[in-house]
Motif scaffolding. Structure first.
Motif, mmCIF file in Angstrom:
data_model
loop_
_atom_site.group_PDB
_atom_site.id
_atom_site.type_symbol
_atom_site.label_atom_id
_atom_site.label_comp_id
_atom_site.label_asym_id
_atom_site.label_seq_id
_atom_site.Cartn_x
_atom_site.Cartn_y
_atom_site.Cartn_z
ATOM 1 N N TRP A 154 0.762 -1.157 -0.005
ATOM 2 C CA TRP A 154 -0.109 0.268 0.091
ATOM 3 C C TRP A 154 0.825 1.140 -0.018
ATOM 4 O O TRP A 154 1.935 1.370 0.561
ATOM 5 C CB TRP A 154 -0.954 0.034 1.173
ATOM 6 C CG TRP A 154 -1.967 -1.078 1.263
ATOM 7 C CD1 TRP A 154 -1.772 -2.374 1.726
ATOM 8 C CD2 TRP A 154 -3.173 -0.780 0.809
ATOM 9 N NE1 TRP A 154 -2.962 -3.096 1.659
ATOM 10 C CE2 TRP A 154 -3.913 -2.412 0.857
ATOM 11 C CE3 TRP A 154 -3.972 -0.078 0.021
ATOM 12 C CZ2 TRP A 154 -5.155 -2.547 0.569
ATOM 13 C CZ3 TRP A 154 -5.254 -0.516 -0.343
ATOM 14 C CH2 TRP A 154 -5.807 -1.642 -0.103
ATOM 15 N N HIS A 155 0.569 2.421 -0.628
ATOM 16 C CA HIS A 155 1.089 3.558 -0.475
ATOM 17 C C HIS A 155 0.148 4.600 -0.172
ATOM 18 O O HIS A 155 -1.206 4.817 -0.600
ATOM 19 C CB HIS A 155 1.572 3.817 -2.340
ATOM 20 C CG HIS A 155 2.368 4.881 -2.376
ATOM 21 N ND1 HIS A 155 3.760 4.929 -2.266
ATOM 22 C CD2 HIS A 155 2.170 6.108 -2.560
ATOM 23 C CE1 HIS A 155 4.312 5.911 -2.207
ATOM 24 N NE2 HIS A 155 3.516 6.957 -2.354
ATOM 25 N N PRO A 156 0.579 5.430 0.824
ATOM 26 C CA PRO A 156 -0.281 6.528 1.259
ATOM 27 C C PRO A 156 -0.529 7.589 0.385
ATOM 28 O O PRO A 156 0.417 8.106 -0.320
ATOM 29 C CB PRO A 156 0.285 6.946 2.736
ATOM 30 C CG PRO A 156 1.888 6.698 2.458
ATOM 31 C CD PRO A 156 1.649 5.357 1.682
ATOM 32 N N GLN A 157 -1.640 8.257 0.055
ATOM 33 C CA GLN A 157 -1.856 9.237 -0.689
ATOM 34 C C GLN A 157 -2.414 10.566 -0.079
ATOM 35 O O GLN A 157 -1.463 11.565 -0.150
ATOM 36 C CB GLN A 157 -3.125 8.868 -1.615
ATOM 37 C CG GLN A 157 -2.617 7.490 -2.478
ATOM 38 C CD GLN A 157 -1.681 8.021 -3.677
ATOM 39 O OE1 GLN A 157 -0.417 8.237 -3.383
ATOM 40 N NE2 GLN A 157 -2.317 7.812 -4.891
ATOM 41 N N ALA A 158 -3.507 10.798 0.174
ATOM 42 C CA ALA A 158 -4.164 12.311 0.425
ATOM 43 C C ALA A 158 -4.330 12.143 2.042
ATOM 44 O O ALA A 158 -4.317 11.242 2.817
ATOM 45 C CB ALA A 158 -5.377 12.539 -0.338
#
Length: 265
Positions: A90-94
């Motif tokens: 997973w990649h954190p976004q906003a």
């Protein structure tokens, strides 16, 4: 701004069809809830449930130390995950927060943060799934939990759900009960009044034999509406062919502003 233009601005309201934009999947959502396979939760309940514990800042921020800034790190597992890893992750976004959602800055008496993650893996497989996080912050301690974004299916007599796929989730705004998630060519709308607790935490997503699961997540949030850029809604912009700030243009989203109604600014 003249007095007349100020009065015009006060009377201006974007043409928003609440039913069409915010309740497209209402029947399916109600159908899932009527099965009894899920129970409702609140953002504060989810954030304070203690599934994950945040840590004090653990990476260089690059911010001038004379500024009084604050923040936290994810737990070690979330800190090391990545959507570009061969095994996937997973990649954190906003990021958004309760001070965006409510004038008082809190929700149910808690300072909460919310934001989005996208899932992917090496080999060019991107935007496979989406999820959000909900964080409770005291300024010194942080607890949080992840919530899978899901697509409700079926209708009121018989509802189910599946993962929201092909989603980048690169922008979020929390406003009232709604969470708006930007995804390239569309705006996805979620409603925290329908935040679900699962009965199981399995790899599958959906309801089987009356038991709900959301791909290892104990909470899920169903999408209530999708707003494409060509929706018949009104957008605002500064006039493109005039001096900066001299007029405000109302136009149908997705169309050039020259086709819209021009309002003095």
């Amino acid at each position: 701004m003249t007095r007349r233009s100020a009065e015009q601005a006060k009377k201006f309201h974007p043409a928003i069809d609440r039913e069409a934009m915010f309740d497209d999947h209402g029947a399916a959502i109600r159908g899932v809830e009527r099965t009894g396979a899920v129970t409702k939760a609140s953002p504060a309940d989810v954030a304070t449930s203690g599934r994950h514990a945040g840590r004090p800042l653990c990476h260089t921020t690059g911010i001038n130390g004379t500024f009084q800034y604050n923040g936290f790190c994810w737990d070690e597992g979330d800190d090391l995950t990545g959507s570009y890893e061969p095994k996937g992750g997973w990649h954190p976004q906003a990021l958004t927060a309760s001070h965006d959602a409510q004038p008082g800055g809190t929700v149910d008496g808690h300072h909460l943060y919310a934001g989005s993650w996208c899932n992917g893996m090496g080999g060019g497989k991107r935007n496979l799934l989406g999820r959000i996080f909900l964080v409770n912050s005291t300024g010194k301690q942080w607890s949080y939990r992840h919530v899978l974004l899901v697509m409700p299916t079926g209708d009121e007599p018989s509802g189910d759900f599946s993962p929201v796929d092909n989603v980048h989730a690169d922008g979020t705004v929390w406003y009232g009960n709604k969470l708006f998630v930007a995804h390239g060519g569309e705006l996805q709308v979620y409603d925290f009044q329908h935040l679900w607790k699962m009965r199981a935490s399995d790899e599958r997503t959906g309801i089987e034999n009356g038991v709900s699961s959301a791909r290892w997540h104990q909470r899920a949030l169903p999408i209530s509406s999708r707003v494409p850029p060509t929706a018949a809604a009104k957008c605002l912009a500064l006039g493109a062919n005039v001096a900066k700030g001299s007029q405000l243009i109302q136009y149908t989203c997705g169309k050039q502003d020259q086709n819209g109604e021009q309002l003095p600014r």
